[in-house]
Design an enzyme around this catalytic site. Structure first.
Site, PDB file in Angstrom:
ATOM      1  N   GLN A 436       0.364  -1.502   0.013  1.00 30.28           N
ATOM      2  CA  GLN A 436      -0.389   0.009   0.146  1.00 30.28           C
ATOM      3  C   GLN A 436       1.192   1.141  -0.120  1.00 30.28           C
ATOM      4  O   GLN A 436       1.662   1.509   1.329  1.00 30.28           O
ATOM      5  CB  GLN A 436      -0.680  -0.047   1.109  1.00 30.28           C
ATOM      6  CG  GLN A 436      -2.023   0.847   1.480  1.00 30.28           C
ATOM      7  CD  GLN A 436      -2.955   0.508   2.077  1.00 30.28           C
ATOM      8  OE1 GLN A 436      -3.581   0.026   2.456  1.00 30.28           O
ATOM      9  NE2 GLN A 436      -2.966   1.396   3.870  1.00 30.28           N
ATOM     10  N   SER A 439       1.685   6.348   3.032  1.00 24.31           N
ATOM     11  CA  SER A 439       1.732   7.468   3.353  1.00 24.31           C
ATOM     12  C   SER A 439       3.497   8.104   2.557  1.00 24.31           C
ATOM     13  O   SER A 439       4.423   6.583   2.467  1.00 24.31           O
ATOM     14  CB  SER A 439       2.703   6.382   4.681  1.00 24.31           C
ATOM     15  OG  SER A 439       1.390   6.134   5.645  1.00 24.31           O
ATOM     16  N   SER A 471       4.621  -1.520   4.543  1.00 21.91           N
ATOM     17  CA  SER A 471       4.649  -2.863   4.326  1.00 21.91           C
ATOM     18  C   SER A 471       5.065  -3.883   3.733  1.00 21.91           C
ATOM     19  O   SER A 471       4.193  -3.826   2.510  1.00 21.91           O
ATOM     20  CB  SER A 471       3.230  -3.250   5.227  1.00 21.91           C
ATOM     21  OG  SER A 471       2.980  -2.639   6.342  1.00 21.91           O
ATOM     22  N   GLU A 554      -8.731  -1.737   6.438  1.00 17.79           N
ATOM     23  CA  GLU A 554      -7.762  -2.374   7.067  1.00 17.79           C
ATOM     24  C   GLU A 554      -8.035  -2.322   8.513  1.00 17.79           C
ATOM     25  O   GLU A 554      -7.511  -2.873   9.329  1.00 17.79           O
ATOM     26  CB  GLU A 554      -6.714  -0.962   6.950  1.00 17.79           C
ATOM     27  CG  GLU A 554      -5.235  -1.236   7.698  1.00 17.79           C
ATOM     28  CD  GLU A 554      -4.892  -0.039   6.956  1.00 17.79           C
ATOM     29  OE1 GLU A 554      -3.394  -0.289   7.565  1.00 17.79           O
ATOM     30  OE2 GLU A 554      -4.892   0.579   6.627  1.00 17.79           O
ATOM     31  N   GLU A 672      -4.968   7.876  18.090  1.00 20.53           N
ATOM     32  CA  GLU A 672      -5.001   9.422  18.103  1.00 20.53           C
ATOM     33  C   GLU A 672      -6.541   9.741  16.876  1.00 20.53           C
ATOM     34  O   GLU A 672      -7.191  10.489  17.171  1.00 20.53           O
ATOM     35  CB  GLU A 672      -4.098  10.217  18.854  1.00 20.53           C
ATOM     36  CG  GLU A 672      -3.423   9.928  19.928  1.00 20.53           C
ATOM     37  CD  GLU A 672      -2.085   8.994  19.677  1.00 20.53           C
ATOM     38  OE1 GLU A 672      -1.870   8.169  20.838  1.00 20.53           O
ATOM     39  OE2 GLU A 672      -2.134   8.332  18.783  1.00 20.53           O
TER      40      GLU A 672
END
Length: 687
Positions: A436, A439, A471, A554, A672
């Site tokens: 994926q 990020s 990953s 996910e 968070e």
């Protein structure tokens, strides 16, 4: 979600809430109890043969939760708890009296019983008991023997009550003879369940009120020129109250449904209800008061009345430690399907599994049975449970496509026929692996700030940029990539969703060594990589909407899996170190871990049943993701504490398990960020 899931139970909850909201506020005790018994709320769970309505503990729990939300006063909870214990023993004069409207209480701890020729003699002074001061019938436990008696005024010792809506008293008996016929023959497991269900359900209701009260306040309370509910710290505390409510609700619901399970299952469910639900009500109440500020700490505000009830309730069943969960070496039965469900599907699955070939599993729709045909079987929650049971029965792990678990649903929903043809079945067969490419160094949780750019060229697009924390990119054949296609559009627009061949020119994968010493993450450099038009998913500039599909899958996957700090690891440690096997703190640590895992498993089952009932869960999948991450953090910390000097050895797999923990604390959105999602999308707080 409330305890009620089915349409019938939701109707019952609505009726109970409506009645309580009309009659509970400012109720005069005698008249209120008369109205309550006339309506039959007190006898819902009692057998028809005794004059009750023939329902069960689950229906009682549905009502007790709603009555907790409205702080129904007086003897309701003590009475239904006493009658629930008595009902386990079968028909009796006391049970008939309860059904007719007698008030009751349960008396636990502090009394001694000695058998005599005429019955039993009881001595001592009991612990404070809720509702005892006004109870006509007391169901009493003395040294693990249960009795039913009618207390006399001289036997009651008044106690100032913490809960301002209920009486409290001690029972003092001196050489008191109880006839043999007053002995209640009930197993300890069934009695514990009958005690736990009403209390846990009321705790869930208290949590629900605390959540509603706090959210209503922070939505409207303005400070520094804006609602305080827009501040992140406030949002996280409000989301924390919701987590308390979900823990309490799941535990109460599971205990109630254990009524028809084995005694071992009843004992485990009752222990979980006491450990997870009762403290949650206290924590939720305190958090509510903190969000209300000084006004919540005043006598005039109702917050302290709910808080007081939560405190009184938390110890009403006696002292309890997590060790009781750690000592019960039995898994909780949380199966969705019964053995008689879907017999034809079971035969179909069995014929394929007996050949145990991955490609055959994919071609038969069993690699991802919830996918639509021809890739899966269009299996709903019940069918998925049946299929999972057949895999488990043969000791065969269900197939996983790893990152593909999140990618393929996006292609099935938004991909072209060509993309589905090229990628779905080959991935399910194990021929393709995915990563994926989302990020970036400057766009992690704030994914909309990504800078990778895709420029339109003849026949496709040219992508340049850097991705990070990717990953398994070093093992992947393809990656799903977000890149900005319109730099002038608002942040969440102008982003497109591409499929990138990692063997293409311009792709460089560099492993990142983690704190564990392993390299499961990577940074991926895209240097003018050509992506043909056929590998753009959906329309240009619509990638954000597609990405939310991927991320939702996910979160659901990660929310139902414990990769770190599991109870199995603690059990392994206890087996490897005989000195720990009987250590009370080690067993308590195991019990806390079991409790966290039971919460997650029960939430998973409730989610499946909610979908069967047609309920829309929306962003509430983030709740399970957060609870999973916190469970793994807490379990991993306890594991390290139990290791002692072993924590200094890098050879210990338990230490490496702990060092890998950040992967689940960051992956799929940090805790968070998930709390923000819960606060804004579930609770409706302002951004």
């Amino acid at each position: 979600m409330p305890i009620a899931l089915s349409e019938e139970h939701r109707d019952l909850a609505e009726s109970a809430a409506g009645w309580a909201s009309r009659y509970a506020p400012g109720a005069e005790p005698t008249e209120f109890w008369k109205a309550l018994t006339t309506q039959g709320w007190h006898s819902l769970h009692l057998p028809e043969s005794a004059g009750g309505q023939g329902a069960g503990l689950l229906e009682l729990a549905v009502v007790a939760e709603q009555f907790g939300r409205y702080l129904v006063p007086g003897p309701f909870l003590p009475t239904v708890t006493a009658s629930a214990v008595l009902a386990v023993a079968g028909p009796s004069e006391g049970l008939t009296a309860f059904a007719a409207g007698a008030t009751g209480a349960v008396v636990l701890d502090g009394l001694r019983a000695a058998k005599t020729a005429d019955g039993w003699r009881i001595d001592g002074t009991s612990a404070p008991a809720l509702g005892l001061a006004e109870a006509e019938i007391a169901v009493v436990r003395a040294q693990e023997v249960w009795f039913v008696l009618r207390p006399e005024p001289g036997q009651l010792v008044a106690v100032e009550a913490v809960d301002l809506t209920r009486s409290v008293a001690r029972l003092r008996l001196e050489n008191f003879l109880v006839p043999r016929e007053n002995v209640v023959k009930v197993s300890s497991e069934s009695a514990e369940l009958a005690l736990a269900v009403p209390a846990a359900a009321e705790a869930a209701g208290l949590c629900g009120w605390a959540l509603d009260c706090a959210v209503d306040h922070v939505r409207t309370r303005v400070q520094f020129g804006r609602p305080i509910g827009s501040f992140q710290a406030v949002q996280h505390r409000a989301a924390g109250i919701l987590l308390h409510r979900e823990r309490a609700t799941a535990a109460a619901w599971d205990a109630a449904r254990a009524e028809r399970h084995s005694r071992a299952q009843q004992a485990l469910a009752a222990a979980q209800a006491r450990h997870a639900a009762l403290p949650a009500a206290v924590d939720a109440s305190v958090s509510c008061v903190r969000l209300l500020g000084a006004i919540g700490f005043t006598w005039e505000h109702d917050a302290h009345r709910y808080w007081r009830r939560a405190v009184a309730l938390s110890g009403s069943l006696g002292r309890f430690t997590a060790r009781a969960l750690g000592e019960r070496d039995v898994p909780r039965d949380l199966t969705l399907a019964s053995p008689d469900d879907c017999p034809e599907l079971r035969r179909q699955v069995a014929s394929v599994l007996d050949q145990a070939d991955e490609r055959l599993l994919a071609d038969a729709g069993l690699a991802a049975p919830h996918y639509p045909k021809p890739y899966g079987l269009d299996a709903g929650p019940l069918e998925q449970a049946v299929i999972a049971e057949e895999f488990d029965r043969r000791g065969i792990p269900q197939p996983t496509t790893v990152i593909g678990e999140w990618v393929l649903p996006t292609l099935l929903t938004h991909g072209s026929p060509d993309q589905r043809e090229r990628f779905v079945l080959p991935t399910l067969r194990g021929d393709l692996r995915w990563c994926q490419l989302f990020s970036e160094p400057g766009a992690g949780s704030d994914l909309a700030s990504l800078r990778a750019r895709a420029t339109k060229v003849d026949g496709g697009w040219r992508i340049s940029g850097q991705k990070v924390w990717t990953s398994l990119a070093h093992e992947a054949h393809w990656g799903v990539c977000l890149a900005r296609t319109d730099p002038d559009a608002p942040r969440h627009r102008g982003i497109s969703y591409f499929l990138v061949d990692l063997a293409a020119d311009g792709v460089t994968v560099r492993p990142i060594r983690q704190a564990t010493g392993r390299a499961e993450f990577n940074e991926v450099f895209l240097d003018d990589v050509f992506v043909p038009d056929r590998d753009l998913v959906g329309e240009p500039d619509s990638g954000w909407r597609l990405a939310t599909t991927t991320l939702a899958n996910e979160r659901h996957n990660m929310g139902s899996t414990l990769a770190h700090g599991s109870s199995d690891r603690i059990r392994q440690l206890l087996r490897d170190d005989p000195a720990l096997a009987g250590d009370p703190e080690a067993l308590a640590a195991l019990g806390r871990c079991v409790s966290r895992e039971l919460t997650l498993a029960t939430l998973g089952l409730r989610t499946a049943l909610a979908r069967l009932a047609g309920l829309d869960l929306g962003a509430e999948v983030s709740v399970q993701k957060v609870l999973s991450a916190l469970a793994q953090q807490e379990g991993s910390r306890e594991l390290i504490a139990l290791l002692g000097p072993g924590s200094a050895s890098a050879e210990d797999g338990h230490v490496l398990d702990h060092l890998g923990l950040p992967a689940v604390l960051f992956g799929g959105g940090t805790v968070e960020i998930q709390l923000n999602v819960i606060a804004q999308r579930v609770l409706g707080l302002p951004r």
